[in-house]
Scaffold this motif. Structure first.
Motif, PDB file in Angstrom:
ATOM      1  N   LEU A 140       0.827  -1.380  -0.064  1.00  0.00           N
ATOM      2  CA  LEU A 140       0.104  -0.045   0.174  1.00  0.00           C
ATOM      3  C   LEU A 140       0.814   1.351  -0.130  1.00  0.00           C
ATOM      4  CD1 LEU A 140      -2.672   1.358   0.130  1.00  0.00           C
ATOM      5  CD2 LEU A 140      -2.844   1.058   2.504  1.00  0.00           C
ATOM      6  N   GLN A 141       1.937   1.194   0.645  1.00  0.00           N
ATOM      7  CA  GLN A 141       2.906   2.411   0.804  1.00  0.00           C
ATOM      8  C   GLN A 141       2.190   3.517   1.518  1.00  0.00           C
ATOM      9  OE1 GLN A 141       4.892   3.324  -3.024  1.00  0.00           O
ATOM     10  NE2 GLN A 141       4.734   1.090  -3.560  1.00  0.00           N
ATOM     11  N   PHE A 142       0.980   3.469   2.135  1.00  0.00           N
ATOM     12  CA  PHE A 142       0.439   4.736   2.949  1.00  0.00           C
ATOM     13  C   PHE A 142      -0.162   4.207   4.345  1.00  0.00           C
ATOM     14  CE2 PHE A 142      -0.538   6.140  -1.690  1.00  0.00           C
ATOM     15  CZ  PHE A 142       0.028   7.588  -1.285  1.00  0.00           C
ATOM     16  N   GLU A 143      -0.002   4.878   5.207  1.00  0.00           N
ATOM     17  CA  GLU A 143      -0.663   4.549   6.530  1.00  0.00           C
ATOM     18  C   GLU A 143      -2.220   4.942   6.202  1.00  0.00           C
ATOM     19  OE1 GLU A 143      -0.633   5.669  11.192  1.00  0.00           O
ATOM     20  OE2 GLU A 143       1.163   5.344   9.948  1.00  0.00           O
ATOM     21  N   LEU A 144      -3.238   4.208   6.650  1.00  0.00           N
ATOM     22  CA  LEU A 144      -4.419   4.850   6.394  1.00  0.00           C
ATOM     23  C   LEU A 144      -4.885   5.465   7.409  1.00  0.00           C
ATOM     24  CD1 LEU A 144      -6.271   1.402   4.751  1.00  0.00           C
ATOM     25  CD2 LEU A 144      -5.559   3.487   3.469  1.00  0.00           C
ATOM     26  N   ILE A 145      -5.733   6.655   7.107  1.00  0.00           N
ATOM     27  CA  ILE A 145      -6.646   7.290   8.045  1.00  0.00           C
ATOM     28  C   ILE A 145      -8.128   7.131   7.698  1.00  0.00           C
ATOM     29  CG2 ILE A 145      -7.242   9.640   9.028  1.00  0.00           C
ATOM     30  CD1 ILE A 145      -4.484  10.732   7.972  1.00  0.00           C
ATOM     31  N   GLU A 146      -8.856   6.560   8.384  1.00  0.00           N
ATOM     32  CA  GLU A 146     -10.415   6.161   8.334  1.00  0.00           C
ATOM     33  C   GLU A 146     -11.060   6.385   9.413  1.00  0.00           C
ATOM     34  OE1 GLU A 146      -9.752   2.240   5.335  1.00  0.00           O
ATOM     35  OE2 GLU A 146      -9.218   1.872   7.434  1.00  0.00           O
ATOM     36  N   PRO A 147     -11.339   7.625   9.512  1.00  0.00           N
ATOM     37  CA  PRO A 147     -12.219   8.257  10.617  1.00  0.00           C
ATOM     38  C   PRO A 147     -13.720   7.708  10.707  1.00  0.00           C
ATOM     39  CG  PRO A 147     -11.847   9.854   9.329  1.00  0.00           C
ATOM     40  CD  PRO A 147     -11.193   8.847   8.596  1.00  0.00           C
ATOM     41  N   LEU A 148     -14.064   7.084   9.772  1.00  0.00           N
ATOM     42  CA  LEU A 148     -15.578   6.739   9.739  1.00  0.00           C
ATOM     43  C   LEU A 148     -15.703   5.040   9.654  1.00  0.00           C
ATOM     44  CD1 LEU A 148     -16.625   9.055   6.815  1.00  0.00           C
ATOM     45  CD2 LEU A 148     -16.379   9.684   9.428  1.00  0.00           C
ATOM     46  N   LYS A 149     -14.560   4.389   9.874  1.00  0.00           N
ATOM     47  CA  LYS A 149     -14.759   2.995   9.583  1.00  0.00           C
ATOM     48  C   LYS A 149     -15.614   2.233  10.758  1.00  0.00           C
ATOM     49  CE  LYS A 149     -10.334   1.713  11.912  1.00  0.00           C
ATOM     50  NZ  LYS A 149      -9.152   1.092  11.562  1.00  0.00           N
TER      51      LYS A 149
END
Length: 553
Positions: free
Chosen positions: A395-404
């Protein structure tokens, strides 16, 4: 197993939720045994005004009872307690709850697990008959579980079980039965153990919410002192802690309410360190790109970069007919676009965002059945959503998922707290993979995309014209991989068939088809067949969820 419970508001709990008058605290722990409705239970608890935490069903007893717990709810699940590998509570957990005076409510599998663990007997459906969907049940007068206002009596409930309780443990009484004579409610008030074979958390159970409220307030003595503002405050803290004071993030915008609310929330923390990007993947609705860009610039005042990846996306989908393969291909191309955008920022501004913001909702997570480490160890995969199960490993990104951990209507509440305009909040959901999951089969051959865009526009505009848009949760058209014989202009035609779908729902976990008046169906069918070339037949989908999903793929 994750170090932190995945329930919302972990930071809020330390601000005094133990001040409720129940001796154990004012938090409800929902133990997840893999049900598609587990987070819906936690959500219903929050709606009543009580904080809830979701933990894996195999969490340790110490971890569960260290949550400031005032009650425990055992969720449903796809397994059978009659199987040797069925998930279980920690050894001695129920006895510990009884000795600690912590009430326990088992729902569906949770009830069967409680009965089986305490010495009762559960049998498979082949002996007593399975029950699915809406059913009538009768509850016993004087039962503790149904003593609250609006709880008892004969009522319609939502069933989804293949096993049945045939012998109760010592101290238990059956306080509810179905038309088939199956035990659907049990209780042992002395030990404060209660069980429901049906799903009170689902809107189709007409007295379900009242029963949950009575359990929490009347039986457990909990206090309603939690609100959606707690979610917002907690998520703002989480984003600030995750990203820090200097890092940048990319936000994937789709034009729907989910990504708009996620963008507004994260932008409140990061400001100009949030870089929004809208990817035109060639699978959008009619004039969607133009409409979305206008909405973001005029209403949310976010700077948005448009990336046209339609050629690359459609190239990935040539010859792809399997729905799971479609979703994974689309997810991979989305991530490639975000990586390219990050590289452009690095070259032009010497900025390298390490974070990717997505408007992922909890139904996406539930249906995608996330991998080990997510805490959901007993779930079955329904379909891999492009933003969850469709993500590549590198993925190469750290996810920000405030609605998950939220449902759609909760996201809309959150959006109003963030001052997101109603034009965004009231939009019908549109899937991230776009029209790719509304065209059954290969999306790249013939003129399927153009035809479906035209049909969808006619359908939605007709719904608006008849004043029905805000009464419907989601409406769309599906391109079917069949041809139909017709007569148009006194000539024989062999043309495409379109299915229309419109549903009502509270949260997307369950849904009912919308009962259009015949006049509307006649009007929209005539418009489609007259205006869209190569379409000569329109059908209407009257399937609820379950057994179907809302989207066809």
């Amino acid at each position: 197993m994750a170090d932190q419970p995945p329930g919302i508001g972990n930071g809020v709990q330390s601000n005094g939720f133990a001040h409720g008058h129940h001796p154990g605290g004012n938090n409800v722990v929902v133990l997840d045994f893999g049900s598609q409705y587990t987070q819906l239970i936690a959500r219903r608890v929050r709606e009543i005004g009580v904080h809830s935490t979701l933990l894996p069903g195999d969490a340790s007893a110490d971890r569960i009872l260290n949550e400031g717990v005032g009650a425990v709810i055992l969720s449903g699940g796809p397994q059978s307690v009659t199987q040797p590998d069925a998930p279980r509570c920690p050894p001695g957990f129920l006895a510990l709850c009884a000795s600690s005076s912590v009430p326990v409510l088992g729902i569906c599998y949770g009830m069967q697990l409680m009965v089986d663990s305490l010495g009762g007997e559960v049998r498979p459906s082949c002996e007593d008959g399975a029950e699915y969907g809406r059913m009538e049940v009768d509850t016993a007068a004087g039962a503790t579980l149904f003593a609250g206002e609006g709880c008892g009596g004969r009522q319609t409930v939502w069933m989804s079980h293949g096993d049945g309780v045939v012998r109760l443990p010592e101290g238990f009484a059956a306080v509810g039965t179905s038309n088939q004579g199956v035990i659907v409610a049990v209780e042992d008030p002395k030990r404060r153990f209660f069980g429901l074979q049906y799903h009170p958390e689902v809107v189709h159970s007409e007295n379900g919410r009242a029963t949950l409220r009575h359990f929490l307030m009347g039986i457990c003595g909990l206090v309603a002192n939690w609100s959606m503002q707690n979610v917002l405050d907690d998520q703002l803290r989480r984003v600030q802690s995750q990203v820090g004071p200097h890092a940048h993030a990319i936000c994937a915008l789709s034009g729907g309410v989910d990504s708009a609310v996620a963008a507004a929330l994260v932008h409140r923390v990061l400001g100009d360190r949030l870089h929004c990007v809208f990817v035109d993947h060639g699978l959008l609705r009619y004039k969607e790109r133009e409409r979305v860009c206008e909405m973001f610039s005029k209403h949310l005042h976010l700077s948005v970069t448009i990336m046209d990846r339609s050629e690359q996306m459609l190239a990935r989908l040539v010859g792809v007919t399997d729905p799971e393969a479609k979703r994974k291909a689309i997810g991979a191309e989305f991530i490639k676009a975000f990586q390219d955008f990050r590289d452009e920022l690095m070259q032009q501004q010497e900025i390298k965002p390490a974070f990717l913001t997505q408007g992922t909702l909890y139904p996406d997570v539930i249906e995608s059945c996330p991998p080990p480490g997510s805490g959901r160890t007993h779930s079955h995969t329904i379909k891999s959503h492009h933003n969850v199960g469709g993500l590549p490993k590198d993925l190469q990104f750290e996810l920000i998922e405030p609605l998950k951990e939220l449902f759609k209507d909760e996201v809309r509440q959150l959006g109003r707290l963030l001052d997101v305009p109603e034009d965004f909040i009231r939009r019908h959901p549109f899937p991230g993979p776009g029209l790719a999951v509304r065209i059954l089969g290969d999306v790249t051959i013939e003129n399927k995309l153009d035809e479906l865009r035209e049909v969808d526009e006619i359908f939605i505009e007709s719904i608006r014209e008849f004043g029905l848009y805000d009464k419907i949760w989601q409406a769309f058209a599906v391109f079917l991989p069949i041809r139909s014989v017709g007569v148009q202009g006194d000539q024989r035609t062999l043309s495409h068939v379109i299915a229309l779908r419109a549903v009502t729902s509270m949260d997307g976990m369950t849904a009912d088809w919308y009962p259009f008046e015949p006049k509307f169906l006649q009007t929209v069918s005539s418009r489609i067949c007259n205006k869209v070339r190569n379409v000569n037949r329109v059908v209407y989908d009257v399937t609820s969820k379950p057994p179907g999903t809302i989207e066809w793929e």
